[in-house]
Design an enzyme around this catalytic site. Structure first.
Site, PDB file in Angstrom:
ATOM      1  N   ALA A 116       0.890  -1.283  -0.123  1.00  0.00           N
ATOM      2  CA  ALA A 116       0.173  -0.141  -0.078  1.00  0.00           C
ATOM      3  C   ALA A 116       0.853   1.210   0.130  1.00  0.00           C
ATOM      4  CB  ALA A 116      -0.950   0.082   1.287  1.00  0.00           C
ATOM      5  N   SER A 160       8.606  -0.225  -4.243  1.00  0.00           N
ATOM      6  CA  SER A 160       9.339   0.747  -3.954  1.00  0.00           C
ATOM      7  C   SER A 160       9.837   0.361  -2.427  1.00  0.00           C
ATOM      8  CB  SER A 160       9.064   2.173  -3.941  1.00  0.00           C
ATOM      9  OG  SER A 160       8.070   2.462  -2.941  1.00  0.00           O
ATOM     10  N   GLU A 214      12.251  -2.532  -7.902  1.00  0.00           N
ATOM     11  CA  GLU A 214      11.968  -1.486  -6.762  1.00  0.00           C
ATOM     12  C   GLU A 214      12.457   0.019  -7.145  1.00  0.00           C
ATOM     13  OE1 GLU A 214      11.278  -2.002  -3.565  1.00  0.00           O
ATOM     14  OE2 GLU A 214      11.192  -4.311  -3.520  1.00  0.00           O
TER      15      GLU A 214
END
Ligand SMILES: [Zn+2]
Length: 416
Positions: free
Chosen positions: A181, A304, A378
């Site tokens: 999230a 990320s 990422e």
């Protein structure tokens, strides 16, 4: 009296907001210089519940980022200094509270046509409006499909982009984003890729030749909305459990489920769910991976942060037999981003670069859905961690697209 009631209500709501978020933490950076220091950081990660490791690798000379509550700072610094490490402050004022400044508020736009997706993070509803707008405007190449729903019943929708709509197309690139999230840059990047392919076809014609793109820009909309509006650092979905809320959908896939890098405590950030595929968001991704698995040649899952391009295995340090192909694709991406934005992405096996973690979608894509190339990207972060300043959105999105573009071309060169 009415005014008093209003003030009281206002006061109560401030207190309630105060209770739902964490104030007074700092973001620290530390770079381990030996295997022993790497091991010590991992021990802290596993055993010190008040520290939140946002970036942590198994590698020497790679920066770790740790969120430290202000009350724990002196202990934290002492511990690290005793082990020969000098932590530095990246950001002294982290808060998970929602305190957007005027310029950061969500997309202000007169009409959806004028929305600039490189200027703000979008709410889930705005993303959908934008996707629908593209579907209407570019109906010759874009198809919007609802492929399932989240725990709180938000529709999960894919954008399919193809120039050969009526002919059978064997070659598909599948991208998903936002299973975690708080990683706001991931759905923003997925949306940017859609935008580039659809609205800038002239620049990207080569990416659409003989290839269909299927993009699910937001896997976990419940968690994402919660992170945008209530608690910035929320990571999991919003499925209530006995003691806490949320499972990590990216530990919920049924391949070596719950073996490594997970916690059996419901309240932990890496709780893998009560059983494999207990989470609807993971089931939707499974369905996508399996339903098109004979045509998908490349699955890319966006996360990320830390600038890594990684391939399976995540559940162990060893590599699959086909790792060289995935490595070549990832290296094409990192080379392109080095050239276009002078940034360094670390490339390698996920279980090698990070700590082993099982039940992730990339392992499942390769091992079970047998998609030949499965990568985790990422994306970057900044001193705000997962939520780069909106002024950095545009360069970060352009950087990521230059990498994704190069990887797609490499895949087409290898597979088509
Ligand atoms: Zn993630």
């Amino acid at each position: 009296m009415i005014r008093l009631k209003f003030l009281l209500l206002h006061f109560v709501s401030i207190i309630m907001i105060g209770l739902t978020c964490e104030r007074n933490a700092a973001l620290y950076s530390v770079t381990p210089k030996s295997q022993e220091q790497v091991r010590y950081l991992r021990t802290l990660d596993l055993n010190n519940g008040s520290l939140d490791f946002w970036v942590l690798t198994t590698l020497i000379n790679y920066e770790a980022h740790i969120k430290v509550p202000v009350n724990d700072v002196s202990n934290f610094r002492d511990d690290l200094e005793q082990h020969g490490m000098q932590p530095t402050v990246v950001n002294p004022n982290l808060t998970s509270c929602i305190n957007y400044t005027r310029s950061e508020r969500f997309a202000r736009y007169n009409s959806i046509e004028s929305l600039d997706i490189t200027k703000t993070y979008l709410r889930y509803n705005t993303m959908n409006q934008y996707i629908d707008y593209l579907g209407r405007k570019y109906s010759d190449i874009v198809t919007i499909s609802t492929v399932g729903s989240s725990y709180e019943n938000r529709p999960l929708r894919t954008v399919t982009i193809s120039q050969q709509r009526n002919s059978f197309n064997r070659h598909t690139i599948l991208i998903d984003a936002g299973i975690h999230a708080r990683e706001w840059l991931a759905p923003a990047t997925a949306l940017y890729v859609i935008d580039q392919l659809v609205q800038h076809t002239d620049r990207n014609r080569d990416l659409l030749e003989n290839v269909t793109w299927v993009i699910l820009p937001l896997v976990n909309p419940d968690g994402y909305e919660y992170s945008l509006m209530k608690d910035k650092y929320w990571r999991k979905n919003r499925h209530p459990l006995r003691h806490c809320v949320g499972s990590d959908a990216n530990r919920n896939f049924d391949f070596h489920w719950a073996e490594k890098g997970v916690s059996r405590h419901e309240c932990s950030q890496t709780y893998p769910g009560p059983k494999p595929f207990s989470e609807s968001e993971a089931r939707v991704v499974r369905r996508l991976l399996l339903s098109k698995n004979d045509s998908i040649m490349f699955y890319l899952t966006l996360h990320s942060y830390g600038r890594y391009l990684m391939y399976p295995w995540g559940y162990r340090k060893g590599l699959p037999q086909t790792w060289r192909t995935m490595d070549a694709v990832a290296r094409a991406g990192s080379a392109a981003m080095k050239q276009s934005h002078n940034v360094n992405y670390k490339v390698g096996g996920a279980g090698k670069i990070l700590y082993e973690a099982s039940g992730g979608s990339d392992d499942y894509a390769l091992a079970v859905a047998q998609i030949p190339i499965a990568l985790i990207m990422e994306l970057p972060g900044d001193e705000r961690g997962f939520h780069p300043a909106v002024s950095k959105l545009q360069p970060f999105l352009e950087e990521a697209f230059s990498g994704i573009r190069a990887m797609a071309l490499k895949v087409m060169q290898i597979m088509v």
